[in-house]
Design a protein around this motif. Structure first.
Motif, PDB file in Angstrom:
ATOM      1  N   ALA A 148       0.852  -1.180   0.000  1.00 61.13           N
ATOM      2  CA  ALA A 148       0.000   0.000   0.000  1.00 61.13           C
ATOM      3  C   ALA A 148       0.890   1.233   0.000  1.00 61.13           C
ATOM      4  O   ALA A 148       2.074   1.152   0.362  1.00 61.13           O
ATOM      5  N   PRO A 149       0.364   2.383  -0.406  1.00 57.20           N
ATOM      6  CA  PRO A 149       1.169   3.609  -0.310  1.00 57.20           C
ATOM      7  C   PRO A 149       1.604   3.856   1.131  1.00 57.20           C
ATOM      8  O   PRO A 149       0.777   3.917   2.045  1.00 57.20           O
ATOM      9  N   GLY A 150       2.901   3.917   1.334  1.00 53.65           N
ATOM     10  CA  GLY A 150       3.414   4.219   2.660  1.00 53.65           C
ATOM     11  C   GLY A 150       3.637   3.024   3.560  1.00 53.65           C
ATOM     12  O   GLY A 150       4.159   3.167   4.664  1.00 53.65           O
ATOM     13  N   SER A 151       3.272   1.810   3.122  1.00 45.20           N
ATOM     14  CA  SER A 151       3.417   0.658   4.009  1.00 45.20           C
ATOM     15  C   SER A 151       3.402  -0.638   3.215  1.00 45.20           C
ATOM     16  O   SER A 151       2.757  -0.735   2.166  1.00 45.20           O
ATOM     17  N   THR A 152       4.107  -1.628   3.757  1.00 44.51           N
ATOM     18  CA  THR A 152       4.095  -2.981   3.211  1.00 44.51           C
ATOM     19  C   THR A 152       3.901  -3.954   4.364  1.00 44.51           C
ATOM     20  O   THR A 152       4.403  -3.729   5.471  1.00 44.51           O
ATOM     21  N   ALA A 153       3.156  -5.029   4.121  1.00 43.42           N
ATOM     22  CA  ALA A 153       2.969  -6.067   5.130  1.00 43.42           C
ATOM     23  C   ALA A 153       3.222  -7.432   4.504  1.00 43.42           C
ATOM     24  O   ALA A 153       2.813  -7.687   3.363  1.00 43.42           O
ATOM     25  N   HIS A 154       3.897  -8.291   5.262  1.00 43.70           N
ATOM     26  CA  HIS A 154       4.186  -9.647   4.822  1.00 43.70           C
ATOM     27  C   HIS A 154       3.511 -10.628   5.770  1.00 43.70           C
ATOM     28  O   HIS A 154       3.648 -10.529   6.996  1.00 43.70           O
ATOM     29  N   LEU A 155       2.794 -11.596   5.208  1.00 47.06           N
ATOM     30  CA  LEU A 155       2.247 -12.711   5.978  1.00 47.06           C
ATOM     31  C   LEU A 155       2.965 -13.970   5.531  1.00 47.06           C
ATOM     32  O   LEU A 155       2.909 -14.344   4.356  1.00 47.06           O
TER      33      LEU A 155
END
Length: 613
Positions: A148-155
């Motif tokens: 996402a704009p401004g952030s990344t998340a990993h599962l």
């Protein structure tokens, strides 16, 4: 899955920079990153459809649950019992080493079958920036990356994943485990483009889990509390520690935003910031338990605020800051969020930054002076900033303000504000004498005495036979329960005992205490609220100091029954015993510690009754 579980149906996990709420149904429905006051990643508590959640729990519709903390830790264990077997989810956040702020934060979720066979279902639906930012999904069989704009998340997980959601940008999965088998899911939030951590092995996660357990149990072991309510006091201490931002030492008022003081009402505030008042008293409670490092860190943070002098107008302090000391937190409404069970508006930021609340200087001096933190830690330069602040207060104490409860009904001459101004000068004078610091002692003494005389003359209501909320009325206010604790009034003086009696008649309902009566003292807001848990514990403290020990102990023990299943409290208790407001609330837990210590000491000092031969 309950779309809006009761506020109290949660445990709290954290890494000392942010926190997450885990429901008793195995759902992460609140998580903000990278800090307490950052935009949310999961906020289903505020809007089930738009807020986002992360569910990892058995799919059995029937069965029961049990949620608990691993003893003296911030590790939450949620157990599920069904006809086919018993499963559990273990949730924690690895405590971050050292005081360095980071944009990488990890939620670790471990599931296992304890007995029989259990099928676990997984749903991961992040909604970045309070659900305002769209994301794109990159998926492999065991890894999902949400950008996402401004952030990344990993599962990363051993559970097979597939696309989910109307646009295919979320994931779901499932796994059947037999007794003794385990699976892991690790959710990591980081800066855009941040690389995922190493794939989670069961061995590494198990070792990390026990390191986490050791950290918390060793920290609690340094507590010097040895009283009657060890479990509840230590749970409150852990909660205050979880709500403290390690890089600066600044405690936040609560882990959440927007949870209502009345279901369907408008009293829905953002509490993920550091109030000088709440932070000072939180640190004082930890200091009373022997946690010296927390007091030292907050002393440094507060000293930086005094050095900057960035309060509104000519004020040395603003009443509330971001955890990094930034004074800018404009209030706005998230128009797209429905709010918890329709409690709208949902606000971020807090407009209280522009309010004048003169009591904050008293709480700060009360908290720091009692632990000798100012004299020993602040040094000469810090003392000069403090003395300059008290010189300013000598010119400013006799001004109407908004008071401790941040009313939006206009400024008044609040009695509690005057009491705490008295406390500021009283502690300042003691510090100056104890450490031989330069100060305008004659002026501070004259001001302190003038405040006391004014409160005794104008803060007393003959009609109520009690000290009252402000000089222009007869409204009772539970904030004054702190007056004997800071030494303004003798706890067994006739005027104070009469005030306690009046509060018991007007503000106390089945041992629970209201802040004040909004109908009698309009605060500029619609609706009502529940009893205020801080005030109930302050009532216990005052009763114990007044020598009313049977009533104090009964009230305290009854109040403990309103804690949730893992010992946490929100801000208020509603008409049906439900917890209301932001959760968990630092004010409630710090006052629990204060009340427990005072009551313990009073009970220990009580002469033993001897039976008649």
């Amino acid at each position: 899955m309950d779309r809006y579980p009761p506020i109290a149906e949660h445990g709290l996990v954290g890494d000392l920079q942010t926190t997450a709420l885990v429901s008793s149904q195995g759902v992460i429905d609140w998580f903000a990153a990278p800090r307490f006051d950052s935009p949310s990643v999961f906020a289903a508590l505020l809007d089930h459809e738009r807020g986002g959640h992360f569910r990892l729990a058995p799919d059995h519709p029937e069965g029961s649950w049990k949620q608990l903390y691993y003893p003296d830790t911030a590790v939450v264990v949620t157990r599920f019992m069904s006809p086919d077997g018993v499963g559990e989810t273990i949730d924690y956040m690895p405590v971050l080493p050292g005081p360095t702020a980071t944009d990488r934060h990890t939620l670790v979720r471990v599931v296992r079958a304890v007995r029989g066979t259990v099928h676990f279902g997984l749903e991961c639906r992040p909604r970045f920036d309070y659900g305002r930012a769209a994301h794109e999904l990159e998926l492999t069989p065991h890894t999902a990356t949400f950008r996402a704009p401004g952030s990344t998340a990993h599962l990363q997980t051993g559970i097979p994943l597939e696309r989910d959601g109307r646009d295919g940008q979320d994931v779901r999965g499932g796994i059947t485990l037999h007794a003794g088998k385990t699976a892991v899911a690790v959710f990591t939030v980081c800066a855009p483009g941040g690389r995922p951590p190493p794939p989670p092995s069961t061995e590494r996660i198990t070792a990390e889990l026990w390191d986490n357990v050791d950290y918390w149990q060793q920290w609690v072991r340094t507590s010097r509390y040895r009283g009657r309510w060890t479990d509840m006091v230590h749970r409150s201490a852990i909660t205050l520690k979880l709500l403290t931002y390690a890089p600066t030492g600044a405690p936040v008022a609560a882990a959440t935003m927007g949870l209502p003081e009345q279901i369907g009402g408008e009293r829905n505030w953002d509490y993920r910031y550091t109030w000088v008042r709440d932070g000072s008293l939180s640190v004082r409670a930890l200091l009373d338990l022997g946690f010296i490092d927390e007091a030292a860190r907050f002393t440094h943070w507060l000293g930086e605020r005094l050095e900057r002098g960035d309060g509104p107008g000519d004020e040395p302090l603003q009443i509330v800051y971001r955890v990094d000391g930034n004074p800018h937190l404009p209030e706005e409404t998230l128009e797209h969020f429905k709010g918890y069970r329709g409690s709208y508006p949902v606000r971020i930021g807090n407009a209280a930054t522009e309010q004048l609340q003169l009591d904050i200087y008293g709480e700060a001096l009360y908290a720091l002076a009692e632990g000798r933190a100012v004299g020993e830690q602040a040094g000469y330069h810090g003392w000069k900033n403090l003395a300059r602040t008290l010189d300013w207060l000598a010119d400013s104490w006799d001004r109407p303000d908004e008071g401790i409860w941040e009313t939006r009904g206009g400024r008044k001459d609040f009695t509690y504000s005057r009491v705490m101004c008295w406390a500021a000068f009283d502690r300042g004078l003691k510090l100056a004498a104890e450490f031989s610091r330069p100060a305008d002692l004659a002026r501070w003494t004259r001001t302190r005495d003038e405040i006391l005389e004014q409160v005794m003359e104008r803060g007393w209501s003959e009609r109520q036979r009690a000290f009252v909320q402000h000089y222009d009325g007869d409204v009772l206010d539970a904030s004054l329960l702190l007056a004997p604790r800071v030494g303004f009034l003798a706890p067994r003086s006739p005027g104070w005992l009469s005030t306690l009696d009046a509060m018991d008649r007007v503000l106390v309902s089945d041992s629970l205490v209201y802040r004040y009566d909004p109908a009698a003292s309009p605060d500029g807001l619609r609706g009502s609220e529940g009893t205020f848990s801080l005030c109930t514990f302050l009532y216990v403290d005052a009763l114990a100091r007044a020598g009313r020990l049977p009533q104090a102990r009964y009230t305290f023990e009854k109040m403990l029954t309103y804690a949730n299943h893992v010992g946490l409290f929100a801000e208020e208790i509603g008409p049906s015993g439900e917890q209301l407001g932001n959760f968990p609330q630092a004010f409630t837990h710090l006052s629990l510690i204060m009340a427990a210590k005072t009551l313990d000491e009073a009970l220990d000092e009580r002469p033993e009754r001897r039976s008649t031969p």
